[in-house]
Each structure stands twice: as C-alpha cells, then as structure tokens.
Design a protein around this motif. Sequence first.
Motif, mmCIF file in Angstrom:
data_model
loop_
_atom_site.group_PDB
_atom_site.id
_atom_site.type_symbol
_atom_site.label_atom_id
_atom_site.label_comp_id
_atom_site.label_asym_id
_atom_site.label_seq_id
_atom_site.Cartn_x
_atom_site.Cartn_y
_atom_site.Cartn_z
ATOM 1 N N MET A 43 0.858 -1.241 -0.098
ATOM 2 C CA MET A 43 -0.076 0.074 -0.104
ATOM 3 C C MET A 43 0.949 1.146 0.038
ATOM 4 O O MET A 43 0.340 2.360 0.029
ATOM 5 N N GLY A 44 1.926 1.133 0.107
ATOM 6 C CA GLY A 44 3.136 2.502 0.185
ATOM 7 C C GLY A 44 3.258 2.829 1.482
ATOM 8 O O GLY A 44 3.519 4.141 1.672
ATOM 9 N N LEU A 45 2.952 1.879 2.382
ATOM 10 C CA LEU A 45 3.132 2.458 3.760
ATOM 11 C C LEU A 45 4.352 1.896 4.530
ATOM 12 O O LEU A 45 4.683 0.820 4.364
ATOM 13 N N SER A 46 5.094 2.613 5.623
ATOM 14 C CA SER A 46 5.936 2.264 6.289
ATOM 15 C C SER A 46 5.719 2.157 7.771
ATOM 16 O O SER A 46 4.801 2.296 7.958
ATOM 17 N N ILE A 47 6.333 1.077 8.234
ATOM 18 C CA ILE A 47 5.996 0.767 9.841
ATOM 19 C C ILE A 47 7.019 1.299 10.719
ATOM 20 O O ILE A 47 8.303 1.011 10.382
ATOM 21 N N MET A 48 6.848 1.907 11.703
ATOM 22 C CA MET A 48 7.605 2.008 12.734
ATOM 23 C C MET A 48 7.361 1.821 14.299
ATOM 24 O O MET A 48 5.918 2.099 14.486
ATOM 25 N N HIS A 49 8.146 1.218 14.905
ATOM 26 C CA HIS A 49 7.559 0.705 16.313
ATOM 27 C C HIS A 49 8.318 1.573 17.348
ATOM 28 O O HIS A 49 9.409 1.735 17.532
ATOM 29 N N LEU A 50 7.332 2.418 18.018
ATOM 30 C CA LEU A 50 8.140 3.603 18.999
ATOM 31 C C LEU A 50 7.225 3.610 20.234
ATOM 32 O O LEU A 50 6.126 3.435 20.306
ATOM 33 N N PRO A 51 8.091 3.960 21.490
ATOM 34 C CA PRO A 51 7.399 4.126 22.479
ATOM 35 C C PRO A 51 6.786 5.536 22.708
ATOM 36 O O PRO A 51 7.385 6.659 22.915
ATOM 37 N N LEU A 52 5.571 5.715 22.637
ATOM 38 C CA LEU A 52 4.965 6.940 22.430
ATOM 39 C C LEU A 52 4.527 7.608 23.711
ATOM 40 O O LEU A 52 4.288 6.911 24.739
ATOM 41 N N HIS A 53 4.689 8.988 23.923
ATOM 42 C CA HIS A 53 4.396 9.542 25.158
ATOM 43 C C HIS A 53 2.979 10.377 24.888
ATOM 44 O O HIS A 53 2.855 10.988 24.087
ATOM 45 N N ARG A 54 2.572 10.492 26.080
ATOM 46 C CA ARG A 54 1.127 11.028 26.094
ATOM 47 C C ARG A 54 -0.039 10.307 24.981
ATOM 48 O O ARG A 54 -0.943 10.947 24.550
ATOM 49 N N HIS A 55 0.212 9.202 24.642
ATOM 50 C CA HIS A 55 -0.655 8.296 23.943
ATOM 51 C C HIS A 55 -1.140 7.021 24.656
ATOM 52 O O HIS A 55 -0.945 6.167 24.116
ATOM 53 N N GLU A 56 -1.150 7.010 25.797
ATOM 54 C CA GLU A 56 -1.454 5.733 26.806
ATOM 55 C C GLU A 56 -2.613 4.894 26.208
ATOM 56 O O GLU A 56 -1.959 3.655 26.157
#
Length: 177
Positions: A43-56
């Motif tokens: 689909m032309g999408l990339s993926i990142m795995h990150l520890p998000l802040h303020r998105h519990e």
Amino acid sequence: PFLIPYFTSAKMDTEAEVIWAAYIPGALENRELRKAPALARAMGLSIMHLPLHRHESVNSILFLIDDSVEVVSGSIKVPKKKDIPANTIVINTNNVKKEYSDFNIFHECYHYHDHYLFFRLQEMHHNDVLRMETREIEASEEGKNVSNPVYWMEKQANRGAYGLMMPAGFMRRLMAE
C-alpha cells in the motif's frame, strides 16, 4: 454523512477481500502471502515501532503527512520529538510488542484504504485524531443510533482488521475442508 462508508458485516468481509486482491494478488488463496507488513508495503506504507509519550490508550497511529510525535525511552522517560514521514504506521510499543503488532498494522491499512477522505478532512485540523475536536452526532439508521464519526471509523477499522486477518472466503473453504 461523515465521509465514512457504511458497511454491514457482510460488506466488511467483502471489502477485506477487495483490499487483498487489489494490493497482493493471490493472497486470498495463499495464507503465506497474507502478512501485515507485506500489505502495508504494498500500500506504500512504512512501519515504525516507537514508545509514544502521552498516548497511553493508543496502540497505533497512521500518519498521512510528515509530522512528529513525542517518544520516551530509557529509565528516565524524558520525552523527545521524533519526526515521522508521511504514509507511516506508528505502533506504540508501550502497549503493543512488535511481534504482536499485526492486528494494529491491518487496522491502519484498513483506515488507509477506506477512510482516506476522512483523514484528509482531519488533516485540515490536525494529524492527531485525539486532538481533533468532534461533537457527538446522533443519527438514526435502521433503528440504531450512529454516534461520533471517529468512534464509528475505529469500529470499522477493527472489524476490517479481523477481515484482513481471516478473509471470510478463505475461512469458509477451510471450514468446509
């Protein structure tokens, strides 16, 4: 009325199969081709795995434009700004381990395919759906109340993700065997 297509459960099953056929021909017949990262790439999408802040409470976010998000790492948990390129799925590793992220990737792929117009409308306001102001709109359809469009869109993407994970036609053939 909210730029979100209304699909019954049967139509959602069909839509999931349409997505597979459009992006990875042969995936409906061959389960080895039905991998979440492969669909995202197609689909032309990339993926990142990150520890998000303020998105519990957020497991994943689809970024359609270049933007940034705050991430935290290490024991001190100091937030840092991380640039996110357009057309990227971000998996919140605070909630979802990388090896268990397929459902979330399918969820965001479904959004990309079927909710693109809504996201473009949202872009005029802000890239973060949690910061977009919405108001509850009650509309009656077939005796059921339809509420906030963001809530409705999330429910559809969840149902669509299950359809991508287990396409109805494939499952029917498997059960028949």
